[in-house]
Design an enzyme around this catalytic site. Structure first.
Site, short mmCIF file in Angstrom:
data_model
loop_
_atom_site.label_atom_id
_atom_site.label_comp_id
_atom_site.label_asym_id
_atom_site.label_seq_id
_atom_site.Cartn_x
_atom_site.Cartn_y
_atom_site.Cartn_z
N ARG A 118 -0.06 -11.14 -16.78
CA ARG A 118 0.81 -11.53 -15.66
C ARG A 118 0.42 -12.91 -15.12
NH1 ARG A 118 -1.37 -8.77 -10.20
NH2 ARG A 118 -3.41 -8.11 -10.92
N SER A 164 2.09 -10.02 -6.79
CA SER A 164 1.54 -9.20 -7.88
C SER A 164 2.09 -9.60 -9.24
CB SER A 164 1.87 -7.71 -7.63
OG SER A 164 1.31 -7.29 -6.41
N GLU A 219 16.04 -3.29 -6.43
CA GLU A 219 15.99 -3.73 -7.82
C GLU A 219 17.36 -3.75 -8.49
OE1 GLU A 219 14.09 -1.36 -6.48
OE2 GLU A 219 12.14 -2.36 -6.38
N PHE A 279 9.87 -0.08 -11.89
CA PHE A 279 11.03 -0.39 -11.05
C PHE A 279 12.06 -1.24 -11.82
CE2 PHE A 279 7.36 -0.38 -7.96
CZ PHE A 279 7.48 0.96 -7.68
N HIS A 282 2.66 -4.82 -14.68
CA HIS A 282 2.09 -3.51 -14.34
C HIS A 282 2.68 -2.39 -15.21
CE1 HIS A 282 1.05 -6.10 -11.01
NE2 HIS A 282 0.18 -5.20 -10.58
N ASP A 325 -2.96 3.26 -8.31
CA ASP A 325 -1.66 3.64 -7.72
C ASP A 325 -1.13 4.95 -8.31
OD1 ASP A 325 -1.46 1.66 -5.87
OD2 ASP A 325 -0.12 0.38 -7.04
N ARG A 383 -1.48 -5.44 -15.77
CA ARG A 383 -2.09 -5.83 -14.51
C ARG A 383 -3.44 -6.51 -14.71
NH1 ARG A 383 -5.06 -1.79 -10.24
NH2 ARG A 383 -5.56 -3.40 -8.72
#
Lengths: 282, 311
Positions: free
Chosen positions: B5, B32, B53, B78, B104, B112, B162
């Protein structure tokens, strides 16, 4: 609100154009024996005003950069869009007789890859206004003067994505965007108010930061006046809440949820054309 | 060691410099997903769409219809999950020139937990006609993949991670969408891998080498379109395949490879991945162990499949 720069002659000719397009819708749907009659007839006065008076476009050059964009969010009313595109000259009128058939460029719902003049793919309800927002943002980035018109159904307002888009259009102050809401009060399963009430529609758009104009969606003068007014609004998008009649123009289709997705039968065709002041010589 | 990322954020900012048509959308996760790097440099071309989204995907489709090259980012669950039908209808159906770069992905999201760990996104993106699906192995490959996605006309799904990952690809090798790369040669079996599992497979191949088992490693950064040529060669020359992905064994890389080889060159095949279950909270490195994605797990599968092949 109904003050307009347009003379009564222009209004009369737009009314006649809308009548002709209604005839084309009925004939097209009768031929295909599949498609959405009621919502095409309720929206056609607005479509006629857009394509034959308000929007800047060049049918001979569908990708002309300076054109205004139209997004038919309620994609099942594709016949209303197709008859207008054919009448404007985007493709031959004979193509209408191939609606929904294998090999035709006229898909059941608008397909930008196949039909000249169709800007984006719609048909899955709730997604069109987001795409209209994106078009408006992109045109604004380019400093373009083109405007974006999005035509939604009232049943469609039950989709949550519409309100995500309404929020975003208000947030980004998209004054080059005008949404027309075809409030014909009916959806497949019956009255919108009974299936899942969406009213007060005008208050909802106003709450999201939109200019709202409430009109009779079959009053051509009011439609033109509202569209002209929308073009002068600065700093926010405009929603024209158009009160309409599902199946408008054909008495036995009017206000009947059962004609949402049903094409006119052989028996109904001459009667429907008669309602529209058209001789039937089929 | 760099997170894919981070490589994305950097490359996106460079692309913004080079091409004024590049616009970026995010759904309240720009810090993020690293689209914040672009946002700081080009605020007028960055659109935060809030936690919405579906609308973000549709807006990107509209921007593409206006001639822009939109990149949209949020977490994989998402983007691919919440936005699936919007991606299908508004992006893939019209072949809109939109790049969905989801960060992620997989279980290494970590603490999470299962709600945020997408283990299905490769499968559901791959099922959509017109979609291209890319899962880079490391930072340098991500940079190249993002540039390739920008140059390609049409919808692309890129899945990133991530955490920091080691560089395993050849830094000056060109990146071509749809082409796999052989990172280690071998004759006894082939590990076919994607994303961070390529590093695990290279380590597994080293373990097996000490036992006299020669394992090839084929990295598929592009899962769709699938590189049939490199798979066919691997199946013919090594006669046994172990796929490995940080994703469900249902429908992802393993599914794609199994579909292709069962029709074209059936050989013993094993799929390593998340075994049709949801993720859990924990540290990324603990979860990699817990779900059996360590080099030792791959090596064990390698031993088993070689034994099976030799019958």
């Amino acid at each position: 609100m109904e003050r307009t720069s347009v003379n009564s002659e222009t209004i009369s000719s737009l009314e006649e154009k809308a009548r002709q397009l209604r005839v084309d819708i009925v004939k097209t749907l009768h031929k295909s024996q599949s498609g959405h009659t009621g919502g095409s007839l309720s929206a056609i006065d607005m479509v006629a005003a857009l394509y034959f008076h308000v929007m800047r476009h060049k049918p001979a050059d569908p990708k002309w950069e300076g054109r205004d964009r139209f997004v038919l969010c309620k994609g099942h009313a594709a016949p209303a869009l197709y008859v207008a595109l054919a009448e404007a000259g985007y493709f031959p009128k004979e193509d209408l007789m191939m609606l929904r058939r294998l090999g035709s460029h006229l898909q059941g719902h608008p397909d930008s890859k196949q039909t000249p003049g169709v800007e984006v793919c719609t048909g899955s309800l709730g997604q069109g206004l987001s795409m209209a927002n994106g078009l408006a943002l992109g045109l604004r980035l380019d400093g373009s003067e083109s405007r974006v018109y999005a035509l939604l159904g009232d049943g469609e307002l039950q989709e949550g994505q519409v309100w995500e888009a309404a929020m975003a259009a208000g947030h980004y102050k998209l004054d080059n965007l005008c949404a027309l809401i075809d409030v014909n009060r009916l959806q497949i399963d019956g009255e919108v108010a009974k299936v899942m009430n969406v009213e007060p529609v005008a208050d909802k758009f106003a709450a999201f930061g939109w200019e709202v104009i409430d009109i009779d969606g079959h009053d051509m003068k009011a439609i033109v006046a509202a569209l002209e007014q929308a073009a002068t609004v600065k700093g926010k998008p405009t929603a024209i809440v158009a009160r309409t009649v599902k199946g408008k123009g054909v008495s036995f289709f009017e206000n009947k949820a059962s004609y949402h997705g049903v094409a006119p039968s052989d028996e109904e065709l001459p009667k429907a054309l008669e309602c529209l002041g058209e001789q039937c010589n089929l | 060691m760099i997170a894919t990322r981070d490589a994305y954020g950097q490359t996106l900012a460079e692309l913004g410099e080079e091409n004024a048509a590049v616009v970026v959308l995010d759904a309240d996760l720009s810090g993020s997903t690293k689209t914040s790097v672009f946002a700081k440099k080009f605020p007028e071309r960055f659109f935060n769409m809030g936690i919405a989204e579906a609308n973000m995907v549709g807006t990107a489709a509209g921007l593409a219809a206006a001639g822009k090259i939109p990149f949209l980012s949020t977490f994989a669950i998402f983007a691919a999950g919440r936005g699936w039908e919007q991606i299908r209808q508004s992006l893939a159906y019209p072949k809109a020139n939109v790049k969905v770069v989801a960060t992620h992905g997989g279980i290494t999201v970590g603490e999470d937990g299962g709600s945020h760990q997408s283990v299905e996104d490769i499968a559901i993106m791959r099922a959509i006609p017109n979609m291209t699906v890319i899962v880079p192995a490391d930072g340098p490959e991500t940079a190249k993949a993002i540039r390739a996605a920008a140059a390609y006309k049409g919808p692309v799904y890129v899945r990133l991670g991530r955490n920091k990952v080691p560089t395993v690809t050849v830094e000056d090798a060109p990146f071509e969408i749809g082409k796999g790369t052989q990172l280690a040669d071998g004759n006894d079996l082939t590990f076919v891998t994607t994303g961070l599992m390529t590093a695990q497979a290279l380590a597994a191949a080293k373990l097996l080498a000490t036992e006299g088992i020669s394992a090839r490693v084929v990295h598929l950064a592009t899962i769709k379109p699938l590189d049939g040529e490199i798979l066919l060669k691997a199946a013919r020359e090594t006669g046994a395949i172990v796929t490995a992905e940080e994703h469900s064994v249902v429908g992802g890389l393993g599914g794609a490879v199994a579909e292709y080889l069962s029709e074209n060159c059936p050989v013993p095949l094993r799929r390593i991945g998340i075994n049709d279950r949801f993720g859990l909270s924990g540290k990324a490195e603990e979860l990699i162990k817990y779900f059996g994605l360590m080099p030792a797990d791959l090596a064990e599968a390698g031993r088993e499949i070689v034994a099976k092949k030799r019958g």
